[in-house]
Design an enzyme around this catalytic site. Sequence first.
Site, PDB file in Angstrom:
ATOM      1  CG  HIS A 124      -1.876   1.033   1.409  1.00 45.75           C
ATOM      2  ND1 HIS A 124      -1.569   2.306   1.834  1.00 45.75           N
ATOM      3  CD2 HIS A 124      -3.219   1.030   1.195  1.00 45.75           C
ATOM      4  CE1 HIS A 124      -2.678   3.035   1.878  1.00 45.75           C
ATOM      5  NE2 HIS A 124      -3.696   2.289   1.492  1.00 45.75           N
ATOM      6  CG  ASP A 201       0.795  -2.244   6.286  1.00 43.63           C
ATOM      7  OD1 ASP A 201      -0.142  -2.302   7.111  1.00 43.63           O
ATOM      8  OD2 ASP A 201       0.743  -1.584   5.230  1.00 43.63           O
ATOM      9  CD  GLN A 204      -6.655  -4.425   4.017  1.00 44.95           C
ATOM     10  OE1 GLN A 204      -7.608  -5.161   4.279  1.00 44.95           O
ATOM     11  NE2 GLN A 204      -6.830  -3.150   3.733  1.00 44.95           N
ATOM     12  CE  LYS A 227      -7.121  -0.210   6.313  1.00 43.91           C
ATOM     13  NZ  LYS A 227      -7.859   0.311   5.160  1.00 43.91           N
ATOM     14  CB  CYS A 365      -3.755   3.452  -1.496  1.00 43.55           C
ATOM     15  SG  CYS A 365      -5.017   4.691  -1.254  1.00 43.55           S
TER      16      CYS A 365
HETATM   17  N1  7TS Z   1      -1.578  -0.635   4.831  1.00 41.84           N
HETATM   18  C1  7TS Z   1      -2.477  -1.414   4.189  1.00 41.84           C
HETATM   19  C2  7TS Z   1      -2.097  -2.792   3.802  1.00 41.84           C
HETATM   20  C3  7TS Z   1      -3.746  -0.912   3.929  1.00 41.84           C
HETATM   21  O1  7TS Z   1      -4.637  -1.676   3.306  1.00 41.84           O
HETATM   22  C4  7TS Z   1      -4.072   0.413   4.330  1.00 41.84           C
HETATM   23  C5  7TS Z   1      -5.405   1.031   4.010  1.00 41.84           C
HETATM   24  C6  7TS Z   1      -3.102   1.150   5.009  1.00 41.84           C
HETATM   25  C7  7TS Z   1      -1.864   0.603   5.240  1.00 41.84           C
HETATM   26  C8  7TS Z   1      -3.365   2.533   5.515  1.00 41.84           C
HETATM   27  O2  7TS Z   1      -4.314   2.496   6.523  1.00 41.84           O
HETATM   28  P1  7TS Z   1      -4.893   3.875   7.129  1.00 41.84           P
HETATM   29  O3  7TS Z   1      -5.971   3.407   8.047  1.00 41.84           O
HETATM   30  O4  7TS Z   1      -3.770   4.530   7.835  1.00 41.84           O
HETATM   31  O5  7TS Z   1      -5.416   4.661   5.972  1.00 41.84           O
HETATM   32  N2  7TS Z   1      -6.077   0.439   2.937  1.00 41.84           N
HETATM   33  C9  7TS Z   1      -7.193   0.901   2.329  1.00 41.84           C
HETATM   34  C10 7TS Z   1      -7.833   0.217   1.299  1.00 41.84           C
HETATM   35  O6  7TS Z   1      -7.469  -0.868   0.861  1.00 41.84           O
HETATM   36  N3  7TS Z   1      -8.886   0.918   0.885  1.00 41.84           N
HETATM   37  O7  7TS Z   1      -8.958   2.038   1.630  1.00 41.84           O
HETATM   38  C11 7TS Z   1      -7.899   2.033   2.528  1.00 41.84           C
END
Ligand code: 7TS
Length: 407
Positions: A124, A201, A204, A227, A365
């Site tokens: 990501h 990371d 997910q 999430k 992303c």
């Molecule tokens: N890493 C992964 C693997 C992710 O899927 C996401 C967000 C992030 C980092 C960043 O997370 P945040 O909460 O700090 O924004 N992924 C997604 C997605 O797949 N669709 O919207 C956000």
Amino acid sequence: MTHYSVANIRADFPILAETIRNKPLVYLDNAASCQKPQAVIDSLVHTYSHEYANIHRGVHTLSVKATDRFEAAREKVRGFINAASHKEIIFVRGATEAINLVAQSYGRSQLQAGDEIVISAMEHHANIVPWQMLCQQIGTVLKVAPINQAGELLLDDYLALLSDKTKLVAITHMSNALGSINPVETIIAAAHARNIPVLLDGAQAIPHMSVDVQALDCDFYVFSGHKLYGPSGTGVLYGKQALLEAMPPYQGGGDMIRQVTFAKTEYAGLPHKFEAGTPAIAEIIGLGAAIDYLNAIGMANIAAHEADLLAYATEQALAIQGLNIIGQASHKGGILSFTLDRIHPHDIGTMLDSLGIAIRAGHHCAMPVMDFYGVPATARASFGLYNTREEVDVLMQGIRSLIEVFG
Ligand code: 7TS
């Protein structure tokens, strides 16, 4: 819980009773953000109605209550990922902020020009851009471990990238664009054999499986509360205590100090050293409620339910002519990314929305992943603990009708 009752679980999520365009909501955008159970909503209402004040600074009753609840949430997170100490749990805004914290604090203090950071081709942007910024700032070099057509990390290529120059590995536990679950035990063991720390990371992975940071032996683990069925604006950086102790603060301000004079400031100890300013108090307490909720169901039960949904959805998707699944790793979490011949993913998203089905269409992303597959975007259905086989049927019927009309 021995019997997984998806009907009971759905009843815990008020938003699932919504209708969208006069159709029952089919919410399949969980990889972007999950819906919240009543227990989390109640927790927010309770805090703001009865137990809200700023934390760590008041002797008055409400401040003490809020502080106790906030620190109890830290303990819940510690238990949830089996960290050795509450000092290793840093509350942040989300996975993005956690990675930026490590890049700026660990990266700037421990890495030097010429040192290499290894990531993978399925990251990501949150696990790419902070490292590129660090490289620009201090002259470190980013190396990218490739993937195959199925969306699996090429382990031999990853191993070949590790050298005496490698000073950090930062890799996703599960890909948001492909669903691939990486062989993180092997990745970590190989890095540790060379004394290279590893950041996972987990944005997910964490909602889909039980995570034990001590068993994994990862050095950093990051995730977002939204999430994990918790409130937005919450996230966690786990770091091994010795590493966090050696790192300078990321931000300065209130709450992260022991003593301040104009001549010199002495920082607070862990975890407060990394928590400058007023955090998302009620939201983090709500994240604790989300963890209680998930623990009561059991992460292993959730994983089994979602594995069934993914297998069912994949089998049906494979039977649809003109549908191409993007990401067919042998080890996958509940994400089905796909394209349809002659229909742009954004049109898929819009047309499914007219049927009440929420999916995400875009680059997720993860633009380098799109480039790898030579597509501008994909449509992505992502499953959560409350989704059902019937909802998969609705999705597949929707896709088939799209192909009939527009394909
Ligand atoms: N890493 C992964 C693997 C992710 O899927 C996401 C967000 C992030 C980092 C960043 O997370 P945040 O909460 O700090 O924004 N992924 C997604 C997605 O797949 N669709 O919207 C956000």
